[in-house]
Design an enzyme around this catalytic site. Structure first.
Site, PDB file in Angstrom:
ATOM      1  N   ARG A   1      48.689  64.369  73.569  1.00 50.76           N
ATOM      2  CA  ARG A   1      47.842  65.337  74.285  1.00 50.76           C
ATOM      3  C   ARG A   1      46.397  64.876  74.233  1.00 50.76           C
ATOM      4  O   ARG A   1      45.999  64.095  73.358  1.00 50.76           O
ATOM      5  CB  ARG A   1      47.960  66.727  73.669  1.00 50.76           C
ATOM      6  CG  ARG A   1      47.413  66.849  72.254  1.00 50.76           C
ATOM      7  CD  ARG A   1      47.309  68.310  71.832  1.00 50.76           C
ATOM      8  NE  ARG A   1      46.835  68.472  70.459  1.00 50.76           N
ATOM      9  CZ  ARG A   1      45.551  68.475  70.104  1.00 50.76           C
ATOM     10  NH1 ARG A   1      44.603  68.281  71.023  1.00 50.76           N
ATOM     11  NH2 ARG A   1      45.191  68.647  68.844  1.00 50.76           N
TER      12      ARG A   1
ATOM     13  N   GLU B   1      51.198  65.278  65.429  1.00 54.16           N
ATOM     14  CA  GLU B   1      50.706  65.233  64.044  1.00 54.16           C
ATOM     15  C   GLU B   1      51.825  65.242  63.017  1.00 54.16           C
ATOM     16  O   GLU B   1      51.598  64.897  61.855  1.00 54.16           O
ATOM     17  CB  GLU B   1      49.760  66.401  63.790  1.00 54.16           C
ATOM     18  CG  GLU B   1      48.441  66.282  64.518  1.00 54.16           C
ATOM     19  CD  GLU B   1      47.565  67.494  64.320  1.00 54.16           C
ATOM     20  OE1 GLU B   1      46.650  67.431  63.467  1.00 54.16           O
ATOM     21  OE2 GLU B   1      47.788  68.500  65.004  1.00 54.16           O
TER      22      GLU B   1
ATOM     23  N   ASP C   1      36.179  64.200  61.646  1.00 53.19           N
ATOM     24  CA  ASP C   1      36.644  64.881  62.854  1.00 53.19           C
ATOM     25  C   ASP C   1      35.603  64.716  63.961  1.00 53.19           C
ATOM     26  O   ASP C   1      35.328  63.620  64.405  1.00 53.19           O
ATOM     27  CB  ASP C   1      36.935  66.351  62.530  1.00 53.19           C
ATOM     28  CG  ASP C   1      37.928  66.984  63.479  1.00 53.19           C
ATOM     29  OD1 ASP C   1      37.814  66.769  64.692  1.00 53.19           O
ATOM     30  OD2 ASP C   1      38.822  67.720  63.022  1.00 53.19           O
TER      31      ASP C   1
END
Length: 330
Positions: free
Chosen positions: A131, A151, A237
C-alpha cells in the site's frame, strides 16, 4: 556557496536550541484521537493542518484559527490512506494515497464525506498486500511517495516497497526499489540534498538532489540509529526540516523526536513525547514556528494508554520550519 551553508548550519545549532520554554499541547480530545495518525501537511495559505488516520481510514482538517477539527471518509473507498496533500490553486481538491492508488479527491474541509475525482496512477499491482504510505512534495511541487509491504511479513528479508516520483499523468517514476516501509522525506535546496527514511533499515539516508529535475543520486547513510541507540528498538518514521537545515525525526516506539544536524551527522536534541508511537511531524502556524506531531494507538490488539493517537503542537522550539509545498500538476 554550499560551504558557507555548512558553516551557517553549524553556527545556528547554538542559537536554535537555547530556549527552555518548550511546550507540548494536545490539539485533539479523547474522541478525536487516531488509530494510526500520519501524514501531517500544513497549508500555509489557508493555515490548516491536514492529516490522515491510516487505519480508520479517514482524513482530517485542523483549523488553527478556530481550533476545530473536521473528519471525513472517502465515498466508496475503504482503502488505507497514507497521506493527504492539497493541490496548488485549488481549495477543495487533494491528492491522497489510497491503497495502491494515487487519487484526486474533492472535499470542502467540513463535510463528513469526500468524493473521488480521478485515479492518477496505480502502483505495486504485482504485490497485492502493498500500500501507499508516506508522501511529500519537493520544493517544486513534484510528489514523492512510497509504498510498503504487509507488516506481518518479514519486510527486512523481503522488502517489496518502492519510492516514486509523480508529476505527469499517468506515470510514476521509480526512484528506489527493495524498500521495507517507505517513510520520512525532506529536502534541503541550499545543500542540494534529499533525505529519506526506510523505517526497516533504522537509518536516515542522504542523496544528491537536482532541483530542476527531481533526480536523486549518490545514496549514503546520514545517521544509523542502530549505532546511536543500540539498546532502543525504535524505528524512524516521519521527518521534517527546519529553516537551518536540521532534521526532525519521529520515532515509532521511541516516545521521542530526534533532531539531527546533517552536516556533523549528530543528534543535537531529543524531545521526549508523552506517547510511544510518534509517527510524523510538520512545521506550521503563521510564523512556521509550531511543530505539529501525529501519533498512533496501533495495533488495536495492544493496550495504548492515553494520549496515544493524539495530535500535538509543540511551541517554544525557538526555530522556524520551511513552508510545505502543495502538489503542482505538470
Amino acid at each position: 556557496m554550499r560551504s558557507c551553508c555548512f558553516i551557517f548550519i553549524i553556527l545556528m545549532h547554538f542559537r536554535c536550541f537555547m530556549s527552555n520554554e518548550l511546550h507540548i499541547e494536545e490539539i485533539t480530545n479523547e474522541t478525536q484521537r487516531c488509530i494510526l495518525g500520519e501524514g501531517p501537511h500544513y497549508d500555509v495559505k489557508s493555515q490548516n493542518l491536514y492529516y490522515v488516520d491510516i487505519a480508520a481510514p479517514a482524513i482530517f482538517r485542523y483549523s488553527l484559527e478556530t481550533g476545530k477539527i473536521f473528519k471525513a471518509t472517502i465515498k466508496d473507498n475503504n482503502s488505507q490512506l497514507g497521506f493527504i496533500t492539497p493541490i496548488e490553486g485549488k481549495t477543495d481538491e487533494f491528492v491522497v494515497g489510497a491503497g495502491h492508488d494515487l487519487t484526486v479527491i474533492r472535499w470542502n474541509g467540513e463535510s463528513e464525506e469526500a468524493t473521488v475525482l480521478k485515479v492518477l496512477v496505480t502502483v505495486d499491482s504485482q504485490f497485492p498486500t502493498n500500500r501507499i504510505n508516506d508522501a511529500k512534495c519537493d520544493p517544486k511541487g513534484r510528489l514523492f511517495f512510497g509504498t510498503m509491504g504487509d507488516e506481518t511479513s518479514n519486510l527486512k528479508q523481503h522488502p517489496t516497497g518502492f519510492l516514486y516520483r509523480y508529476q505527469t499523468y499517468p506515470n510514476a517514476t521509480i526512484l528506489r526499489d527493495n524498500v521495507g516501509i517507505s517513510n520520512g522525506l525532506a529536502w534541503n535546496e541550499n545543500l542540494g540534498k534529499f533525505y529519506y527514511i526506510d523505517s526497516v533499515t533504522r537509518n536516515v539516508k542522504a542523496y544528491d538532489y537536482e532541483s530542476s529535475t527531481g533526480h536523486i543520486s549518490n545514496e549514503s547513510v546520514l545517521i544509523d540509529f542502530a549505532v546511536t541507540h543500540p539498546d532502543n528498538e525504535f524505528a524512524p518514521d516521519g521527518m521534517t526540516i527546519d529553516e537551518n537545515g536540521f532534521l526532525y525525526v519521529a520515532t515509532w516506539n521511541g516516545a521521542r523526536i530526534l533532531v539531527i544536524n546533517p552536516v556533523t551527522k549528530e543528534i543535537v536534541r531529543e524531545i521526549q513525547m508523552p506517547t510511544a508511537k510518534v509517527t510524523s511531524l510538520a512545521f506550521g502556524g503563521p510564523s512556521l514556528d509550531i511543530l505539529f506531531v501525529t501519533t498512533a494507538a496501533y495495533p488495536a490488539s495492544y493496550t495504548h494508554p492515553p494520549p496515544s493517537g493524539a495530535v500535538f503542537k509543540i511551541t517554544g522550539l525557538n526555530v522556524k520550519g520551511l513552508p510545505m509545498s502543495n502538489f503542482k500538476f505538470d
